[in-house]
Write a protein that holds these residues in place. Structure first.
Motif, PDB file in Angstrom:
ATOM      1  N   VAL A   1       0.875  -1.170   0.000  1.00 16.58           N
ATOM      2  CA  VAL A   1       0.000   0.000   0.000  1.00 16.58           C
ATOM      3  C   VAL A   1       0.910   1.217   0.000  1.00 16.58           C
ATOM      4  N   PRO A   2       0.757   2.091  -0.964  1.00 19.52           N
ATOM      5  CA  PRO A   2       1.747   3.163  -1.102  1.00 19.52           C
ATOM      6  C   PRO A   2       1.926   3.982   0.180  1.00 19.52           C
TER       7      PRO A   2
ATOM      8  N   ALA B   1      -4.979   4.566  10.001  1.00 18.19           N
ATOM      9  CA  ALA B   1      -4.602   3.953   8.734  1.00 18.19           C
ATOM     10  C   ALA B   1      -5.825   3.418   8.013  1.00 18.19           C
ATOM     11  N   SER B   2      -6.692   2.776   8.780  1.00 17.71           N
ATOM     12  CA  SER B   2      -7.868   2.204   8.131  1.00 17.71           C
ATOM     13  C   SER B   2      -8.761   3.287   7.563  1.00 17.71           C
ATOM     14  N   ALA B   3      -8.702   4.466   8.167  1.00 17.61           N
ATOM     15  CA  ALA B   3      -9.581   5.523   7.697  1.00 17.61           C
ATOM     16  C   ALA B   3      -8.958   6.327   6.567  1.00 17.61           C
ATOM     17  N   LYS B   4      -7.650   6.515   6.638  1.00 18.56           N
ATOM     18  CA  LYS B   4      -7.039   7.474   5.737  1.00 18.56           C
ATOM     19  C   LYS B   4      -6.378   6.855   4.530  1.00 18.56           C
ATOM     20  N   VAL B   5      -5.874   5.651   4.734  1.00 21.88           N
ATOM     21  CA  VAL B   5      -5.067   5.063   3.664  1.00 21.88           C
ATOM     22  C   VAL B   5      -5.986   4.393   2.653  1.00 21.88           C
ATOM     23  N   ASP B   6      -5.676   4.623   1.438  1.00 21.31           N
ATOM     24  CA  ASP B   6      -6.474   4.002   0.388  1.00 21.31           C
ATOM     25  C   ASP B   6      -5.876   2.655   0.040  1.00 21.31           C
ATOM     26  N   PHE B   7      -6.640   1.639   0.236  1.00 22.74           N
ATOM     27  CA  PHE B   7      -6.167   0.303  -0.089  1.00 22.74           C
ATOM     28  C   PHE B   7      -6.751  -0.108  -1.438  1.00 22.74           C
ATOM     29  N   ALA B   8      -6.032  -1.019  -2.017  1.00 21.77           N
ATOM     30  CA  ALA B   8      -6.460  -1.427  -3.348  1.00 21.77           C
ATOM     31  C   ALA B   8      -7.776  -2.190  -3.282  1.00 21.77           C
TER      32      ALA B   8
ATOM     33  N   LEU C   1      -6.073  -7.819   5.498  1.00 20.21           N
ATOM     34  CA  LEU C   1      -4.805  -8.460   5.850  1.00 20.21           C
ATOM     35  C   LEU C   1      -3.892  -7.497   6.580  1.00 20.21           C
ATOM     36  N   THR C   2      -3.804  -6.291   6.051  1.00 26.77           N
ATOM     37  CA  THR C   2      -2.931  -5.309   6.686  1.00 26.77           C
ATOM     38  C   THR C   2      -3.360  -5.042   8.115  1.00 26.77           C
ATOM     39  N   LEU C   3      -4.650  -4.831   8.267  1.00 32.69           N
ATOM     40  CA  LEU C   3      -5.132  -4.527   9.608  1.00 32.69           C
ATOM     41  C   LEU C   3      -4.922  -5.709  10.543  1.00 32.69           C
ATOM     42  N   ALA C   4      -5.134  -6.890  10.010  1.00 31.51           N
ATOM     43  CA  ALA C   4      -4.932  -8.066  10.848  1.00 31.51           C
ATOM     44  C   ALA C   4      -3.478  -8.155  11.280  1.00 31.51           C
ATOM     45  N   ALA C   5      -2.586  -7.934  10.322  1.00 31.83           N
ATOM     46  CA  ALA C   5      -1.162  -7.987  10.670  1.00 31.83           C
ATOM     47  C   ALA C   5      -0.841  -6.940  11.721  1.00 31.83           C
ATOM     48  N   LEU C   6      -1.382  -5.754  11.533  1.00 31.47           N
ATOM     49  CA  LEU C   6      -1.112  -4.687  12.502  1.00 31.47           C
ATOM     50  C   LEU C   6      -1.648  -5.054  13.873  1.00 31.47           C
ATOM     51  N   SER C   7      -2.839  -5.642  13.896  1.00 30.11           N
ATOM     52  CA  SER C   7      -3.440  -5.977  15.180  1.00 30.11           C
ATOM     53  C   SER C   7      -2.632  -7.049  15.889  1.00 30.11           C
ATOM     54  N   ILE C   8      -2.247  -8.046  15.124  1.00 25.14           N
ATOM     55  CA  ILE C   8      -1.437  -9.096  15.732  1.00 25.14           C
ATOM     56  C   ILE C   8      -0.121  -8.505  16.229  1.00 25.14           C
ATOM     57  N   GLY C   9       0.424  -7.595  15.430  1.00 19.75           N
ATOM     58  CA  GLY C   9       1.645  -6.929  15.856  1.00 19.75           C
ATOM     59  C   GLY C   9       1.435  -6.173  17.154  1.00 19.75           C
ATOM     60  N   LEU C  10       0.311  -5.543  17.260  1.00 18.18           N
ATOM     61  CA  LEU C  10      -0.013  -4.823  18.498  1.00 18.18           C
ATOM     62  C   LEU C  10      -0.021  -5.781  19.674  1.00 18.18           C
TER      63      LEU C  10
END
Lengths: 1231, 202
Positions: free
Chosen positions: A408-409, B98-105, B112-121
């Motif tokens: 994600v950029p 991030a979930s609010a501001k970042v544009d995901f494809a 997946l990103t959020l899950a990874a971040l949460s697990i990281g947390l």
């Protein structure tokens, strides 16, 4: 050895060497780091400053082409954002219309009704304009920005703003672009006003949007004196077509020629808008920042055991911040322009990078052994933590790398920044922070060197006292007496964490500061984000004022000419002017009124005033006067953001409309004539603007007052005055309440028990201390030596003089000499260490006013232990004979009732030898090293061994009683009652090396060490006697810094040099006997006399520095700190003077009859003795910090003497007891 | 003891309400590019019961965590400091941001990103099995409850993109549970200390 272990070892070694390097060359490394930080931050200079104001760029119209998306190399001054097509092109048609000639029959509504009415035909014209040429037919429909629907939630705008089709706004939108609605509108102004928001608005309002010019410049009001109405028709085009616009322009110009118009039409302005920060976006941002600061606060709070906590915390924060800046700078350098909003991601970056490493480093370094060299400490601390630091770093890098592969950029960019930030943070930690830490640690060690040993009481691992084998400090004795102690000077108290937090808030006035900072930030944001709004408002105010000034010159004459007309134009006269054809029109018969008004013709006798329509340079770019949020808000209604995009504003098309009065009257609405003209037309315009200004001011004021009140209430609710006093027994507080300062909080309370040293049977007369030991002498003549730190009684030296009957007066020292090695008392040997109690009827003759004390007196008498006997006498004293005689004389009555004292006392007193000099009491006493110098009323000077309790030597050269003693280095100065001054030298037979100086009391830095071993033979010889040093008895004697200062009843102060007993100065200036003298190492000399005067002297020159009268009555005590002089007097007043200027800073009125004793514990802590208590004062503010009560039944007894020991304990006499009060919290670190 | 519990609960509740308001604001920003001036009022008017619900939930979670710790008999020892808690909260807000501001494809990527971040947390700040289990359980429950609510029409997403919400909701819930549990544990630790001190004094 596995690879892991080898790696670990290598890393550890590398860190160790690095730590050594950092600690060895702190300054070059810090310089190097700063330089690298600056270098890395240098590319940041090229980044534009963040801001939300729009940026403009002007190009010519003729050769305009839509800029391409790709940057085309260097294009000169062309800004970055000028790429690609704009969001829209704005074409404004600026209409200026006036009814001319103006005549008096017209009512104020006519000024704008018919000019506004013309907007509809213009709109038709623009909408229907078609340009056709060889390339095809173009109409507005094809070119304009097609909007679909308004943002939901803007229902009230629905009727006004176009909801579909072209985005074309004009005042006509108020009436749905329908002429009929306008014509039938009884009050256009009301319609316009209806849509205005109620509150205060600095940004674009609907009126501004539709009119396209600032509200004040439209001229649509009843009070328009220029009678020119200005408005715009704004066309928003999505593509730029030169031909169509050109034809539209020429068409409009042709239809409505503007004669004197010379507006330039060859420039188009591109306006780029920055990102908007709305309040809704601000709230999460502020939240993240608050969390960030909480994080920083909680992290840095853990820094402990360093010299300057704040300094290190600052260094930690600087480390993190500059690593961030470095990362941004480096990224910029390598061509990565940050596209993320820096303010938003910044807190997260800080959190990711974290302060943990810094804290871990600090902790590790601090926990290394204190006695190591600084370099080694740093190196060891670094290498201890090296493995975990490296591991954490690797983990974090891994996590970030994983983040990088999310593809994600935005996250990739964040990760990139974070990686660079982490690396630069590591660099800074290693170089910058470690070095700062080494400097700090070094400073701390220096500070600790300057402090004497007791300072370690504040440190967790106390160093064992090197002086003598001493028992471990006993557990705190349970005592019924509680004392209370307060901050702010005492910060190391063990308080509950909750209280500490609240207290921290209160101490730093955090609430006030936050409010203040918040206000400032708020104002700043207001000014910063909405500069045009405020600025245009202010500018409008100013410009409003200045044309008025002009009109005073140019515009006034026609105005004056009109004035009578206006006078005739008020409602009544208007009606009287139009009498017949216009019966007062009723609201319902509109048509009649319409006709009636139509029938009213212009009055011929009134000279017509022609409103001038002028075109000036200010019309050229009229949109500049609008709020800079004008365009963004217009577009935002259609859910189009202008943030980070730009629009192009085309040159305006000027349209001039001259309307005839006839036309104006024709378009009148029947109700128009009923509008009352302004009551005071002249000033009302100003008044209106002024009124808004006043309203704003009043509203702001009211809001401010309300806020303050609210906060006050909150404060009162949250901080009741009596918190912090919970759960403390209040019963003991007799001297008023606990102090409660101005801010409404009273300090948290901790309890400390004074240590009562019991043992003396009578009131304590003399008190001496050298920091480690404490010697006291009571009226009974008994000298006791205490350990100043634990309060144990080490030695008891009984006064044998009291045993002596009056008959035997002339035992001599010689007697003892003769019987050296003589027979010892068999009984003594037999009743080994037996203590005997003897009561002696004899009374000392000197103190005739004393009560009969004999039953109270303990006379502990022990005989010589055999061990002592076994040592061969080396020409020293041996008082065996004396002892024998004494025993023989007084044996019988006391053998039976000998109490057994504790073993310790017995042991310590075992070596006590009986002495001569029976009938005198101790008048003065000094303690240095192990030697107690006692001056007796008989004029005899005795030197006792403080530990063993044996008399080491005595001198009987003088006969007059010794009133004061000073013991400095190896000299003893004794002042006698007859005014003479004797200088003695203490000599020992051993090499001088053993005689170590203990330094002066107070701030000495040498560790205490044994001064005189018991084997030494000590002699005390009179080296010089200054007869008649004073005419009258010497009252005070002080010695410091190689000087001896005496004060006497004869009003003079004399300064002697200690080495050669030479009188340097005789200081005259007092008009009464000297009662108090203070001199310290810094050679400051202060004296106070019976006249209540205090003099400050320069000891080097003997000149008087200042002379003040401070007390009614004697000055009883004088103390100096580095900045002030504190005096107490018989008038129960404590005065604090500025030391350099001699100005009284303030005075403290004490209770009547409190003691005169003073002591200074630290620079800001004063202790005074009172009736059964001691009080602590904050010197900076004169606040009573605390009163410590020494006992329960202490009402009658005052504290007369007060000694401040080096370990920040104070000792005071308290009747027959001594009281040792520890003030542990003074031992805070000097930061 | 009960007063302490109440105080803790109140603190957790207020923290939950505050975070709910702020994060709601973040989510609202996602859907609207520019705000009409009355955005604040619209936020508070959207669903008044959402913040109290979040507050109650966070209070419950924050009390539950230390309770479970003590029940299981494995007191939580990992990084017991306020600074760590603050870091955790900041990361949680960051995940929301991030979930609010970042544009995901696409939504899968977002999930997946959020899950990874949460697990990281969880890995960074918790590392306890009970915390993980509780987090997963509560996240699932909460997601289910939300879905039910939406199903029954009690509550509506402002965004038409329904999948989008569903893709981040469990992760956000999980991270929130971890965060609130962290805070709750820290508060409980403090209380435990106070009690210890008291017994010491007695």
């Amino acid at each position: 050895m596995t690879l892991r272990e080898r790696l670990r070892e290598k890393i550890s070694a590398a860190f160790y060497h690095h730590g050594l390097l950092c600690a060895s060359y702190p300054v070059p490394i810090i310089l190097f780091t700063s330089a690298s930080i600056l270098t890395c931050c240098y590319p940041l200079l090229r980044l534009p400053l963040p801001g939300t104001g729009p940026v403009e760029f002007t190009t010519g119209v003729r050769d305009y082409t839509v800029p391409s998306h790709e940057p085309q190399g260097d294009l000169g001054e062309r800004p970055d954002w000028y790429r690609g097509p704009p969001v829209a092109y704005i074409q404004q048609v600026l209409v200026k219309a006036a009814v001319s000639p103006w005549d008096s029959s017209l009512v104020p509504v006519d000024v704008f009704r018919s000019p506004l009415g013309r907007v509809f035909s213009l709109l038709e014209e623009i909408r229907n304009h078609v340009h056709s040429d060889s390339t095809g037919v173009r109409s507005l429909e094809a070119l304009c920005l097609q909007v679909t629907d308004l943002l939901p939630g803007l229902r009230r705008m629905q009727s006004v703003l176009p909801e579909h089709g072209c985005l074309l706004v004009s005042p006509g939108n108020y009436w749905q672009n329908q002429r009929e609605l306008f014509d039938s509108d009884p009050d256009p102004l009301k319609t316009i006003q209806k849509h205005e928001p109620k509150g205060l608005h600095t940004s674009a309002t609907l009126r501004d949007l539709l009119f396209g010019v600032p509200g004040k410049h439209t001229g649509v009001s009843h009070y328009n004196r220029k009678r020119v109405v200005t408005y715009t028709i704004t066309v928003v085009l999505v593509s730029y077509d030169t031909r169509f616009l050109g034809s539209l322009r020429s068409r409009l110009k042709q239809l409505h020629p503007s004669a004197n118009c010379s507006l330039r039409d060859d420039h188009m302005v591109h306006v780029h808008f920055k990102e908007e920060i709305g309040i809704a976006e601000l709230i999460p941002l502020v939240t993240t920042y608050i969390i960030l600061f909480a994080y920083i606060y909680f992290s840095t709070r853990k820094i402990d055991m360093v010299k300057s906590k704040w300094g290190l915390a600052l260094a930690a924060v600087v480390t993190v911040l500059s690593s961030l800046l470095m990362s941004v700078g480096l990224c910029t350098l390598f061509g990565l322009t940050p596209t993320l909003n820096g303010g938003e991601i910044f807190p997260y970056l800080v959190v990711v990078i974290g302060l943990e490493n810094v804290l871990v480093l600090t902790k590790s370094v601090v926990s290394t052994p204190v006695d190591l060299e600084v370099k080694l400490r740093i190196a060891q601390g670094l290498s201890n933590e090296s493995w975990s630091i490296m591991k954490n770093m690797a983990t974090e890098l891994c996590i970030i790398l994983i983040g990088y592969f999310t593809l994600v950029p935005a996250i990739q960019e964040f990760c990139l920044f974070a990686v660079v930030g982490l690396v630069s943070d590591f660099f800074l930690q290693m170089f910058f922070f470690t070095t700062v830490l080494s400097i700090d640690i070094r400073r701390m060690e220096l500070a600790d060197l300057n402090r004497r040993l007791p300072a370690e009481a504040g440190l967790p691992p106390p160093k064992p006292g090197p002086l003598r084998p001493r028992e471990a400090p006993p557990p705190p004795r349970p005592s019924p007496h509680t004392i209370t102690l307060q901050t702010p000077a005492f910060r190391n108290l063990r308080l509950p964490k909750r209280l500490r937090v609240v207290y921290f808030l209160a101490r730093t006035r955090l609430a006030q500061r936050i409010i203040m900072v918040g206000t400032v930030i708020w104002i700043g944001i207001l000014v910063y984000t909405d500069p045009a709004g405020l600025r245009t408002y202010l500018a409008a105010q100013v410009s409003e004022q200045s044309p008025l000034g002009d009109s005073g010159g140019g515009g006034l004459p026609p105005h004056l000419g009109v004035a009578p007309v206006f006078h005739a134009g008020d409602p009544t006269s208007t009606l009287s002017v139009l009498p017949a054809p216009e019966p007062t029109p009723l609201p319902e018969n509109q048509s009649q009124g319409h006709h009636g008004s139509a029938g009213a013709g212009p009055r011929p006798q009134v000279p017509p005033a022609v409103p001038q329509i002028t075109w000036g340079a200010e019309d050229e770019e009229g949109w500049r006067r609008l709020s800079f949020r004008h365009w963004p808000s217009l577009f935002s209604y259609y859910n189009i953001t202008l943030a980070k995009r730009y629009i192009s504003i085309l040159p305006v098309i000027p349209v001039t409309l001259h309307l005839s009065p006839q036309e104006a009257i024709e378009t009148r609405h029947p109700q128009d004539t009923r509008h009352p003209p302004p009551p005071i037309p002249k000033v009302s315009a100003d008044l209106q603007t002024d009124l808004t200004l006043y309203k704003v001011a009043a509203l702001g004021l009211a809001a401010g007052v309300l806020l303050v009140l609210l906060l006050f209430c909150l404060y009162r609710v949250l901080c009741p005055r009596n918190y912090g006093q919970n759960g403390v027994a209040h019963g003991r507080r007799r001297r008023g309440d606990l102090p409660c300062d101005d801010y409404g909080y009273s300090p948290p309370v901790s309890e400390i028990s004074p240590l009562l040293l019991r043992g003396h049977s009578m009131d304590i007369e003399c008190l001496a201390s050298d920091g480690m030991l404490l010697a006291s002498c009571c009226l009974a003549g008994q000298i006791r030596v205490w350990d100043a730190q634990t309060g144990d009684c080490l030695t008891v030296i009984p006064n044998h003089g009291l045993r002596r009957s009056s008959s035997s007066g002339c035992w001599e020292q010689r007697d003892g000499w003769d019987s050296v090695g003589g027979a010892t008392e068999p009984e003594c040997l037999g009743s080994d260490y037996l203590l005997r109690r003897r009561s002696v009827p004899a009374r000392p003759t000197l103190f005739t006013d004393q009560p009969d004390l004999t039953p109270l007196i303990d006379t502990n008498f022990t005989c010589q232990p055999p061990s002592h006997l076994a040592t061969p006498p080396r020409g020293g004293f041996d008082f065996g004979g004396l002892v024998e005689r004494a025993y023989l004389e007084h044996e019988s009555p006391s053998l039976g009732d000998a109490p057994t004292l504790p073993a310790q006392d017995r042991a310590s007193t075992a070596g006590t030898q009986a002495t001569a000099d029976w009938d005198s009491s101790v008048w003065a006493m000094e303690l240095r090293g192990n030697l107690i110098a006692a001056g007796r009323s008989s004029g005899k000077l005795e030197l006792w061994d403080a530990v063993e309790g044996s008399l080491r030597c005595s001198n009987e050269d003088g006969v007059s009683g010794i009133t004061a003693l000073a013991f400095l280095n190896n000299r003893i100065v004794a002042a006698r009652l007859n005014g003479s001054l004797d200088f003695f030298t203490v000599e020992i037979n051993k090499p001088l090396g053993l005689l170590q100086y203990r330094g002066a009391p107070g701030r000495g830095s040498m560790p205490p060490s044994p001064c005189y071993s018991s084997e030494d033979v000590i002699s005390c010889q009179l080296t010089r006697s200054v007869q008649c040093a004073h005419q009258k008895p010497i009252t005070v004697l002080r010695a410091a810094a190689g000087r001896v200062v005496t004060g006497s009843q004869d009003h003079t102060v004399r300064v002697y040099r200690l080495e050669d007993s030479c009188c340097l100065f005789t200081l005259q200036g007092h008009s009464g006997g000297i009662t108090a003298i203070y001199i310290d190492q810094t050679m400051v000399l202060a004296s106070g006399g019976q006249d209540g005067a205090i003099c400050l002297w320069d000891v080097l020159t003997g000149s008087r520095v200042s002379h003040v009268y401070g007390h009614r009555g004697d000055v009883t005590s004088l103390v100096c700190t580095t900045s002030c002089v504190i005096s107490s007097g018989l008038d129960d007043l404590i005065c604090i003077w500025d030391r350099s200027t001699g100005i009284k800073l303030y005075s403290i009125q004490q209770e009547v009859g409190c003691g005169a004793s003073l002591g200074v514990i630290s620079e800001s802590l004063l202790v005074t003795g009172g009736q059964g208590c001691v009080s602590f004062w904050d010197l900076n503010f004169g606040d009573l910090l605390q009163t410590v009560y020494l006992g329960q039944s202490s009402d009658g007894q005052g504290v007369r003497q007060l000694l401040v020991l080096d370990n920040a304990a104070i000792v005071c006499d308290f009747g027959s007891e001594l009281s040792l009060v520890y003030v542990p919290s003074v031992l805070e670190k000097l930061d | 003891m009960t007063t302490n519990l109440v105080i803790r609960g109140t603190m957790l509740f207020s923290v939950g309400v505050f975070l709910a308001l702020v994060l709601n604001l973040l989510q609202v920003q996602r859907n609207v590019t520019l705000f009409p001036p009355d955005v604040i009022s619209s936020i508070f008017s959207s669903a008044w019961w959402v913040p109290p619900c979040c507050g109650t939930a966070s209070a419950m979670i924050g009390l539950l965590y230390p309770c479970i710790d003590s029940r299981l008999g494995e007191p939580h020892k990992f990084k017991r400091e306020w600074s760590s808690v603050m870091r955790c909260v900041a990361v949680f807000v960051g995940i929301n941001h991030a979930s609010a501001k970042v544009d995901f494809a696409n939504n899968v990527q977002l999930s997946l990103t959020l899950a990874a971040l949460s697990i990281g947390l969880w890995w960074t700040f918790d590392r306890s099995r009970s915390g993980f289990g509780l987090g997963i359980g509560i996240a699932l429950l909460a997601t289910l409850a939300t879905q039910l609510l939406v199903y029954n029409g009690v509550f509506q997403y402002t965004s038409p993109d329904f999948l989008y919400i569903r893709s981040w909701l469990p992760c956000i819930f999980f991270a929130g549970v971890i965060t609130m549990g962290n805070i709750g544990r820290q508060l409980a630790l403090y209380e435990y200390k106070v009690v210890q001190e008291k017994t010491h004094q007695d």
